[in-house]
Scaffold this motif. Sequence first.
Motif, mmCIF file in Angstrom:
data_model
loop_
_atom_site.group_PDB
_atom_site.id
_atom_site.type_symbol
_atom_site.label_atom_id
_atom_site.label_comp_id
_atom_site.label_asym_id
_atom_site.label_seq_id
_atom_site.Cartn_x
_atom_site.Cartn_y
_atom_site.Cartn_z
ATOM 1 N N LEU A 106 1.161 -1.292 -0.760
ATOM 2 C CA LEU A 106 -0.218 0.010 -0.461
ATOM 3 C C LEU A 106 1.038 1.054 0.073
ATOM 4 O O LEU A 106 0.403 2.296 -0.464
ATOM 5 N N ALA A 107 1.671 1.530 0.902
ATOM 6 C CA ALA A 107 2.958 2.496 0.754
ATOM 7 C C ALA A 107 3.281 2.163 -0.913
ATOM 8 O O ALA A 107 2.898 3.239 -1.056
ATOM 9 N N GLY A 108 3.265 1.938 -1.745
ATOM 10 C CA GLY A 108 4.662 1.713 -2.900
ATOM 11 C C GLY A 108 2.987 2.693 -3.121
ATOM 12 O O GLY A 108 3.106 3.155 -4.283
ATOM 13 N N ARG A 109 1.720 1.897 -3.184
ATOM 14 C CA ARG A 109 0.590 2.288 -4.647
ATOM 15 C C ARG A 109 0.215 4.075 -3.768
ATOM 16 O O ARG A 109 0.681 4.562 -4.702
ATOM 17 N N LEU A 110 0.667 4.215 -2.387
ATOM 18 C CA LEU A 110 0.602 5.008 -2.417
ATOM 19 C C LEU A 110 1.744 6.651 -2.140
ATOM 20 O O LEU A 110 1.549 8.255 -2.711
ATOM 21 N N GLU A 111 2.834 5.985 -2.463
ATOM 22 C CA GLU A 111 3.870 7.161 -2.949
ATOM 23 C C GLU A 111 3.925 7.276 -4.797
ATOM 24 O O GLU A 111 4.155 8.129 -5.060
#
Length: 184
Positions: A106-111
């Motif tokens: 999810l951090a990758g998506r949001l970043e």
Amino acid sequence: MEALMITEPSGVEVLATSTAALPLALPGAQTLHDVVAVSPSSGLELAHLAMQVGLAVGALLDTAAAQVELVTSDLRALYFLDMCGTRTAGELAMQLMVQQSCVTLLAGRLEGKQLLQRHRDPGDRRKVLLQITPAGQDLVRQVAARARYDVRRLFAPLSPAQSAHLAVLLGEIVEARPGSGTGS
């Protein structure tokens, strides 16, 4: 069989002393263990009611997240980071009750959407810190306004005093949960 007080749909209370009366409490019930609604304070009834309200709130969050082209877990992560500030991936995983690998995804998506920044903890380079960006904060505020309205409608059957009391009680449960991290 032990005695069981059952409230019929008409509101009349009946003392059940045999398994024959169990269908009044819950259709298909064969034993007392089958009866979820033994009493309003039973653990099973509380769990059932909490799940029903949780599912209703979850559906509202699903809709809110979809309106801004996010999945609900991403929206929850942004909301938590907006409320509590920069956190490690492990802390966020604990708060969201997911595996740390899910937070990595999810951090990758949001970043990628410039809603979150990842950087190494200067005090411990093994840890990854997650920080909401100004764009992420703007998105949370936009979604929160609509979601709060929808949640207020969901809880509209409660008086303001009942809502406040429920909030206190739920807060006590959340704070007692190991690793809640809501106040830190």
